[in-house]
Design a protein around this motif. Structure first.
Motif, short mmCIF file in Angstrom:
data_model
loop_
_atom_site.label_atom_id
_atom_site.label_comp_id
_atom_site.label_asym_id
_atom_site.label_seq_id
_atom_site.Cartn_x
_atom_site.Cartn_y
_atom_site.Cartn_z
N SER A 299 0.65 -1.06 -0.03
CA SER A 299 -0.08 -0.07 0.09
C SER A 299 1.02 1.29 0.03
CB SER A 299 -0.90 -0.02 1.17
OG SER A 299 -0.12 0.24 2.53
N LYS A 300 0.20 2.27 -0.24
CA LYS A 300 1.04 3.54 -0.61
C LYS A 300 0.15 4.89 -0.25
CE LYS A 300 2.01 5.34 -4.63
NZ LYS A 300 2.52 5.75 -5.88
N LEU A 301 0.69 5.73 0.43
CA LEU A 301 0.12 6.96 0.94
C LEU A 301 0.97 8.02 0.80
CD1 LEU A 301 -1.99 6.22 4.00
CD2 LEU A 301 -3.03 6.29 1.87
N PHE A 302 0.30 9.15 0.17
CA PHE A 302 1.10 10.32 0.02
C PHE A 302 0.91 11.27 1.21
CE2 PHE A 302 1.86 14.82 -1.56
CZ PHE A 302 3.21 14.98 -1.45
N ILE A 303 2.03 11.63 2.09
CA ILE A 303 1.79 12.40 3.45
C ILE A 303 2.43 13.65 3.33
CG2 ILE A 303 1.53 12.10 5.93
CD1 ILE A 303 0.05 9.89 4.85
N HIS A 306 6.41 13.22 2.21
CA HIS A 306 6.77 12.01 2.09
C HIS A 306 5.74 10.93 1.55
CE1 HIS A 306 6.16 11.53 6.32
NE2 HIS A 306 5.81 10.32 5.77
N TYR A 307 6.31 9.75 0.92
CA TYR A 307 5.38 8.59 0.84
C TYR A 307 5.40 7.79 2.11
CZ TYR A 307 4.91 10.38 -3.79
OH TYR A 307 4.71 11.03 -5.07
N GLU A 308 4.25 7.18 2.50
CA GLU A 308 4.08 6.21 3.67
C GLU A 308 3.57 4.89 2.88
OE1 GLU A 308 3.16 7.28 7.83
OE2 GLU A 308 1.56 6.03 7.31
N MET A 309 4.45 3.71 2.96
CA MET A 309 4.13 2.68 2.17
C MET A 309 4.20 1.40 3.40
SD MET A 309 6.43 3.47 -1.12
CE MET A 309 7.70 4.51 -0.01
N LEU A 310 3.45 0.23 3.01
CA LEU A 310 3.60 -1.00 3.84
C LEU A 310 4.11 -1.70 2.91
CD1 LEU A 310 0.35 -1.16 5.75
CD2 LEU A 310 2.28 -0.54 6.71
N ALA A 311 5.16 -2.81 3.24
CA ALA A 311 5.70 -3.79 2.52
C ALA A 311 5.81 -5.05 3.10
CB ALA A 311 7.18 -3.38 2.28
N GLN A 312 5.47 -6.07 2.54
CA GLN A 312 5.36 -7.55 3.11
C GLN A 312 6.61 -8.45 2.56
OE1 GLN A 312 2.41 -9.07 4.96
NE2 GLN A 312 4.17 -10.39 5.45
N GLN A 324 8.99 5.06 5.25
CA GLN A 324 8.61 6.43 4.89
C GLN A 324 9.74 6.79 3.93
OE1 GLN A 324 8.21 8.47 8.66
NE2 GLN A 324 5.93 7.70 8.87
N ASN A 325 9.43 7.32 2.72
CA ASN A 325 10.43 7.82 1.83
C ASN A 325 10.06 8.77 1.04
OD1 ASN A 325 12.22 7.35 -0.76
ND2 ASN A 325 13.11 5.77 0.97
N TYR A 326 11.01 9.72 0.38
CA TYR A 326 10.49 10.72 -0.39
C TYR A 326 10.20 10.44 -1.84
CZ TYR A 326 12.37 13.85 3.34
OH TYR A 326 12.58 14.31 4.35
N ASP A 327 10.62 9.23 -2.17
CA ASP A 327 10.44 8.55 -3.50
C ASP A 327 9.11 7.53 -3.34
OD1 ASP A 327 12.73 9.94 -4.70
OD2 ASP A 327 14.04 8.08 -3.98
N SER A 328 8.50 7.36 -4.66
CA SER A 328 7.36 6.74 -4.71
C SER A 328 7.60 5.43 -5.29
CB SER A 328 6.07 7.50 -5.60
OG SER A 328 5.09 6.64 -5.65
N TYR A 329 7.08 4.37 -4.73
CA TYR A 329 7.30 2.98 -5.38
C TYR A 329 5.95 2.39 -5.48
CZ TYR A 329 12.13 3.45 -3.96
OH TYR A 329 13.40 3.76 -4.08
N GLU A 330 5.53 1.63 -6.78
CA GLU A 330 4.10 1.22 -6.91
C GLU A 330 3.95 0.12 -6.09
OE1 GLU A 330 2.18 2.79 -8.92
OE2 GLU A 330 3.79 4.54 -8.99
N VAL A 331 2.51 0.06 -5.67
CA VAL A 331 2.25 -1.08 -5.11
C VAL A 331 2.28 -2.37 -6.11
CG1 VAL A 331 0.00 -2.27 -4.34
CG2 VAL A 331 0.23 0.50 -3.84
N GLY A 332 2.79 -3.50 -5.37
CA GLY A 332 3.14 -4.56 -6.30
C GLY A 332 4.46 -4.73 -6.64
N SER A 333 5.12 -3.72 -6.47
CA SER A 333 6.57 -3.82 -6.90
C SER A 333 7.52 -4.40 -5.76
CB SER A 333 7.23 -2.41 -7.46
OG SER A 333 7.15 -1.47 -5.89
N MET A 334 8.73 -5.19 -6.28
CA MET A 334 9.46 -5.68 -5.14
C MET A 334 10.62 -4.79 -4.95
SD MET A 334 8.19 -8.60 -4.14
CE MET A 334 9.77 -9.21 -3.58
#
Length: 362
Positions: A299-303, A306-312, A324-334
């Protein structure tokens, strides 16, 4: 700085509910100290006992080396600003600020001078004749501050005074409080459940839960070196996981070994079960295969900044990493996740049922 206030072995119960469990607090002169914790942790009761509005069941309060445990509130050299401000709606701004001075019998020329000084300090100069009902929430908060300041207390007690304000105004008032603290040179004791307020304004933060002090220290110490899982979780966003020390400076989390800087020299011997804190901003994102472990963005949210993401991660245990990162990573990417050894905080697990109960309160 010299010690100004000491609460020593304070206990307080309401019926069978023990609100404060033998707490001791030391406050230095001209310090900005924040009592921080969730609702019901005992922080407001501590402030009320210090202000003389409640009596402790046991323990004592020292002020400038003198025992004031049984001294009534109106004879203590401190003033309180409450969350609801406790202003008199039928009085003008000037009369509200002057109220305590007139009760003391001060002559009117001195009262006028003090009121002018107090309102100037809080940027409300010229508002003396304005009705309280015509003032915004932020302005009413400033009036309450001015009323307390003109009494020249050595200590100012603030019980969640910004709680009723909107976010932008609350942030503005945080800067105002810090400015006043430096300008007046008095001791501030501030109660809040808001972590940002505590970290922004304080010289020292005292984190409380279930009537006990969990940790005290500078905002940097509390954030970067929490002593237990409760403090780590309550102060900022966090990834908190169970781990086991493999050897000095190596901890295993969900079957993956992470280099760290802790070991036997600071109480974390090989084989010890521990709690591990990794802040989301300390997790570096690399191409898959280039980190300590691989994970899929779920998942990804723009806050704002920065972007806030969850990763499994495909590891032992069902855990989603908060990133939490300044760069965006698409949902589903490794991606590959990496954390520097100095950014892994090892903490002792609770040893007693009481400590475990505290941890469950998170």
């Amino acid at each position: 700085m010299a010690e100004l206030i000491r609460l020593e072995n304070i206990r307080k119960s309401y019926g069978e509910n023990e609100v404060l469990k033998n707490i001791t607090i030391s406050i230095q002169e001209k310090e900005f100290v924040t009592l921080l914790g969730p609702s019901g942790c005992g922080k407001t009761t501590t402030l009320r006992i210090l202000g003389g509005f409640e009596n402790p069941d046991s323990g004592r309060i020292l002020f400038d080396g003198k025992d004031i445990t049984n001294v009534p509130s109106n004879r203590r050299n401190l003033n309180t600003v409450f969350q609801n401000y406790a202003l008199f709606p039928h009085m003008t701004v000037g009369d509200n600020v002057a109220f305590g001075l007139r009760v003391k019998g001060m002559n009117e020329s001195d009262v006028k001078e003090k009121v002018h000084y107090g309102l100037k300090l809080v940027n409300l100069e010229g508002y003396e004749n304005r009705k309280i009902s015509q003032m915004s929430g932020g302005q009413q908060q400033r009036v309450a501050m001015a009323r307390a300041i003109v009494n020249e207390p050595k200590v100012l007690l603030l019980d969640e005074p910004l709680g009723a304000l909107d976010l932008k105004l609350r942030q503005e008032m945080q800067y105002e409080l810090v400015r006043l603290k430096h300008e007046l040179g008095i001791t501030f004791i501030y109660v809040t459940h808001d972590q940002e307020e505590a970290l922004t304004m304080s010289d020292k933060v005292i984190v409380m839960n279930s009537g006990r002090i969990q940790q005290e220290g500078t905002p940097e110490e509390i954030y970067n070196e929490p002593e237990n899982a409760f403090v780590a979780d309550f102060i900022g966003d966090s990834n908190i996981l169970s781990g086991k020390m493999v050897r000095n400076h190596l901890v295993r989390i969900n079957g993956v070994d992470f280099p760290c800087i802790d070991g036997s020299e600071n109480g974390f011997a090989p084989g010890l079960d521990v709690d591990v804190l990794i802040r989301p901003e300390d997790l570096e994102i690399h191409p898959a295969g280039k980190g300590i472990l691989d994970a899929k963005i779920t998942s990804k949210l723009f806050i704002g900044m920065h972007y806030e993401m969850l990763a499994q991660a495909d590891t032992e245990g069902d855990f989603e990493w908060l990133l939490q990162n300044y760069d965006s990573y698409e949902v589903g990417s490794m991606v590959g996740l990496y954390v520097r050894p100095e950014n892994i905080q090892i903490m002792h697990k609770p040893k007693t049922q009481e400590e475990e109960a505290i941890e469950i309160d998170i």
